[in-house]
Motif scaffolding. Structure first.
Motif, PDB file in Angstrom:
ATOM      1  N   GLU A  60      90.639  97.492 121.139  1.00 58.03           N
ATOM      2  CA  GLU A  60      89.213  97.823 121.235  1.00 58.03           C
ATOM      3  C   GLU A  60      89.040  99.072 122.086  1.00 58.03           C
ATOM      4  OE1 GLU A  60      84.991  95.562 122.255  1.00 58.03           O
ATOM      5  OE2 GLU A  60      86.896  94.630 122.786  1.00 58.03           O
TER       6      GLU A  60
ATOM      7  N   SER B 132      87.022  98.446 116.764  1.00 53.51           N
ATOM      8  CA  SER B 132      88.071  97.450 116.959  1.00 53.51           C
ATOM      9  C   SER B 132      89.151  97.707 115.923  1.00 53.51           C
ATOM     10  CB  SER B 132      87.518  96.027 116.815  1.00 53.51           C
ATOM     11  OG  SER B 132      86.971  95.816 115.533  1.00 53.51           O
TER      12      SER B 132
ATOM     13  N   HIS C 160      85.035  92.778 120.820  1.00 51.90           N
ATOM     14  CA  HIS C 160      85.894  91.586 120.800  1.00 51.90           C
ATOM     15  C   HIS C 160      85.269  90.440 121.584  1.00 51.90           C
ATOM     16  CE1 HIS C 160      89.450  89.080 120.678  1.00 51.90           C
ATOM     17  NE2 HIS C 160      89.400  88.974 121.989  1.00 51.90           N
TER      18      HIS C 160
ATOM     19  N   ASN D 211      77.832  93.850 114.746  1.00 48.06           N
ATOM     20  CA  ASN D 211      78.165  94.863 115.744  1.00 48.06           C
ATOM     21  C   ASN D 211      76.947  95.695 116.127  1.00 48.06           C
ATOM     22  OD1 ASN D 211      80.807  93.999 115.722  1.00 48.06           O
ATOM     23  ND2 ASN D 211      81.516  95.584 114.317  1.00 48.06           N
TER      24      ASN D 211
END
Length: 325
Positions: A64, A88, A122, A279
């Motif tokens: 990440e 990521s 994450h 996200n």
């Protein structure tokens, strides 16, 4: 360019800083000038050969990161050079430049710092996928979170608070209690010194927990399996204890509860559009101050091995970030 290299699956001690060729983005990828990369337990497992997948050697660790786009593939049309992004990837973050799939990258709001952005996808992605997508958590439900002072655990505490859940935090030492309370835990259990069954029964008036969010596995998850409320959800997130538990199947049968697996990476691969939407949501929550990623410390790239050892020793509260630019 400079990068941290893993040449054998022998752990953080054998990582070396070296020079490698700049990666080239494929048609669905973007090339990023890395400004910051976070250090996760998964990174430590990968370099130790203990994760369920093994990248071809040698490889650059780092799952990440955040930075600025410098080039895009023909199909990565949602990004352009100059965009500030977080991303990521299975590998590649501990370097001056990395490639990532456009579908696993997200544009950053202007006022979001690179260091904070590198810790969200994450940690908070796992928490969001588990609590919102998988458990369908409802305001007022009780969630018990193990490893609550670690990266994923603390994100789950923080997000659980935002979702209106009653958060019970499980920690392995008393010195972590103040931190998890400051992030929204109403109750804290030290499962190394307290009887987990007695405390859960007391906290829930004998009903048990609605959602079990477990990152540890082993004996802790086996105990949690006996403490789920009627119609609850028990979610194995990871096995940082190193022990994969066995659960008698009469336990979920008797209380009609569900055991729900949570593997964010596999879901993001299969359902990239849904993951991209998540996200975007997370970055907006960050920009609006609704979530507060905890950065334990910021270290230079050459101290990646030290950072991983700290993660393995469980001396990290939140995330360590490597500052690269």
């Amino acid at each position: 360019m400079k990068a941290v290299l893993c040449s054998s699956f022998t752990g953080p001690a054998d990582l070396r800083l070296g020079e490698i060729a700049e990666p080239k983005p494929a048609s669905d990828e973007i090339l990023i000038d890395v400004h910051a990369a976070s250090v996760s337990f998964m990174d430590q497992l990968l370099v130790s050969g203990l994760y369920q997948m093994r990248p071809p050697l040698p490889f650059v660790p780092g799952t990440e990161a955040s930075g600025v786009v410098v080039a895009v593939g023909d199909e990565a049309t949602t990004f352009a050079p100059g965009d500030r992004v977080a991303c990521s990837s299975w590998t590649g973050g501990y370097a001056e430049r990395m490639i990532a799939k456009g579908s696993k990258s997200v544009r950053l709001p202007d006022d979001v710092a690179f260091e904070a952005a590198a810790t969200v996808l994450h940690n908070y992605g796992t928490a969001y996928y588990a609590l919102v997508e998988r458990a369908r958590a409802q305001r007022g439900e009780t969630v018990f979170i193990t490893g609550a002072a670690g990266g994923v655990g603390l994100a789950a505490v923080d997000l659980g608070r935002h979702l209106g859940l009653r958060v019970v935090a499980g920690v392995g030492s008393d010195d972590k209690a103040a931190l998890v309370r400051s992030y929204g835990a109403s109750e804290v259990i030290n499962y190394r010194s307290e009887d987990l069954r007695d405390r859960i029964k007391s906290i829930t008036s004998g009903q048990g927990i609605d959602i079990g969010f477990d990152t540890i596995g082993g004996a802790i998850l086996e105990q949690m399996a006996r403490l789920i409320n009627w119609g609850g959800r028990l979610m194995p997130i990871g096995f940082t204890s190193g022990v994969i538990p066995s659960i008698p199947m009469n336990l979920p049968l008797l209380k009609n509860y569900a055991i729900i697996g949570v593997f964010l990476g596999a879901w993001a691969e299969k359902f990239s559009a849904e993951a991209a939407h998540m996200n975007d949501t997370l970055m907006q929550l960050l920009a609006d101050g609704h979530i507060r990623p905890r950065i334990d410390r910021v270290l230079p790239l050459e101290e990646a091995g030290e950072a991983m050892r700290a993660v393995a020793n469980r001396s990290v509260q939140g995330r360590i970030v490597l500052k690269i630019r």
